[in-house]
Design a protein around this motif. Sequence first.
Motif, PDB file in Angstrom:
ATOM      1  N   PRO A 196       0.813  -1.230   0.000  1.00  6.04           N
ATOM      2  CA  PRO A 196       0.000   0.000   0.000  1.00  6.04           C
ATOM      3  C   PRO A 196       0.840   1.272   0.000  1.00  6.04           C
ATOM      4  O   PRO A 196       2.058   1.217   0.155  1.00  6.04           O
ATOM      5  CB  PRO A 196      -0.815  -0.120   1.291  1.00  6.04           C
ATOM      6  N   SER A 197       0.129   2.367  -0.167  1.00  2.25           N
ATOM      7  CA  SER A 197       0.782   3.677  -0.241  1.00  2.25           C
ATOM      8  C   SER A 197       0.764   4.338   1.128  1.00  2.25           C
ATOM      9  O   SER A 197      -0.242   4.270   1.833  1.00  2.25           O
ATOM     10  CB  SER A 197      -0.069   4.519  -1.185  1.00  2.25           C
ATOM     11  N   ARG A 198       1.856   4.979   1.492  1.00  2.00           N
ATOM     12  CA  ARG A 198       1.821   5.832   2.690  1.00  2.00           C
ATOM     13  C   ARG A 198       1.272   7.195   2.264  1.00  2.00           C
ATOM     14  O   ARG A 198       1.142   7.471   1.072  1.00  2.00           O
ATOM     15  CB  ARG A 198       3.230   6.022   3.238  1.00  2.00           C
ATOM     16  N   ASP A 199       0.998   8.069   3.261  1.00  2.00           N
ATOM     17  CA  ASP A 199       0.393   9.366   2.952  1.00  2.00           C
ATOM     18  C   ASP A 199       1.244  10.194   1.987  1.00  2.00           C
ATOM     19  O   ASP A 199       0.723  10.954   1.178  1.00  2.00           O
ATOM     20  CB  ASP A 199       0.172  10.174   4.244  1.00  2.00           C
ATOM     21  N   ASP A 200       2.568  10.060   2.079  1.00  2.00           N
ATOM     22  CA  ASP A 200       3.433  10.874   1.215  1.00  2.00           C
ATOM     23  C   ASP A 200       3.704  10.198  -0.133  1.00  2.00           C
ATOM     24  O   ASP A 200       4.531  10.675  -0.911  1.00  2.00           O
ATOM     25  CB  ASP A 200       4.767  11.160   1.924  1.00  2.00           C
TER      26      ASP A 200
END
Length: 430
Positions: free
Chosen positions: A87-91
């Motif tokens: 998954p993607s982190r916020d940044d």
Amino acid sequence: MNICVIGIGYVGLVTGTVFADLGNDVICVDNDKEKIELLNKGIMPIYEPGLKEMVQSNFEDHRLIFTTDLSEGVRSAEIIFICVGTPSRDDGETDISYIEEAAKGIAKSLNEYKIIVNKSTVPVGTGDFVREIVDKNKEKDVDFDVVSNPEFLREGSAIQDTLDPERIVIGAPTKEVAMKLLELYATLEKPMLITDVYSAEMIKYASNAFLAMKISFINKIANICESTGANVSDVAKGIGYDSRIGNSFLNAGLGFGGSCFPKDTRSLLHTAEKFGHDFNLLKSVIDINDSRSSHFVNMMRKKMGGLKGKTIGILGLSFKPNTDDMRDAKSIEIINIMLSEDAIIKAYDPVAMENAKKIMPHIEYCESSYKAAQKADAIAIVTEWREFKLLNMERIKMVMNRPVIFDARNIYDPEKIRKMGFEYYSIGRG
Ligand code: UGA
């Protein structure tokens, strides 16, 4: 060949099943006990055409095993595929903690030489990372190799894409290791590119970013077509005949959603920045994509004289047809904007409503397109399911409050639909 697949999400389940179907013995491992129990009962965690039948026949023939026991899978396999989520982190950075967990699990059970393959989409350098983790955590002094073999399947046609891929990319540390993978894929008789691990990892991101760029490009052209009176469908056809451009991924609409393009474009941007590169082109691709939902709702608001109190029938919720996947679906953005303006939403999707209810419990779900259109002031085509092209439009017109269609996927012929008495608006077509 004996194969272990770790992580039974989209990629893992399809990959494992297809390998079994090609005659290999496959152990699929996931730490989600409930998912494994359901799979052992023949219940699929996802909707994917042809998957259930293929799982069933290989399961019955004992070529496909589902288990939570990682060590059983690792010990019996010659090749171990890591297919866990990234998954993607916020940044925008990719979170590779599940990869790390899988690598540690492999290390603990490593009993003899194995090839460990990263099939999950992972940033350049993750192959090295897996090598380090396994080296550090292995309990026996055995050798292993790490390979990158990115996946190019699309949801909705995942089985077909895996059985009939346009290319197979193998990033391996040596020719001998690559040959082992070649052997596994040989029966498919498809073009194979053998390269180093870094390049294979980059090929995956560059492919997805390039396709995303085509989509954003045509969507920007669609905006200009709307202002100038040109027709984006004809423009896409006209440029697509040039084989240097190609005619695929030029459908203007709401832009790209799903579990891959939004996450992968952000991840590549993050990698570029990390290494000091200003990737403005990719930034624009993402920005254009982020503006698609509001562009569409703006069009509706303008044509309808505001959305407050208007009943809108939403046809299609999944991020694309032939899947029940709601991850980063444009329908969520569109519905949220409409709700914030006090519109009343009646939604229908052939397979994604159960998943949609978990994300948007507060809207009305209907059992058919006709029910969603009932007493609606407009309908919006949000996902281009084939069944929407085959609707009885006379019946739709009869049940609606006002016969207005906003077609975000350009599935209807404007001339024909207007002749039927509909007020019709689509993307980039004058
Ligand atoms: C995508 C790639 O196509 C696969 O090759 C890749 O393996 C996969 O990501 C992945 O990385 O796992 P997928 O996300 O399943 O596959 O779906 P696509 O068919 O590529 O569509 C992605 C999004 O782009 C959808 O929201 C779709 O509606 C949109 N799209 C696609 C357009 O707006 N216009 C087009 O012309 C094509």
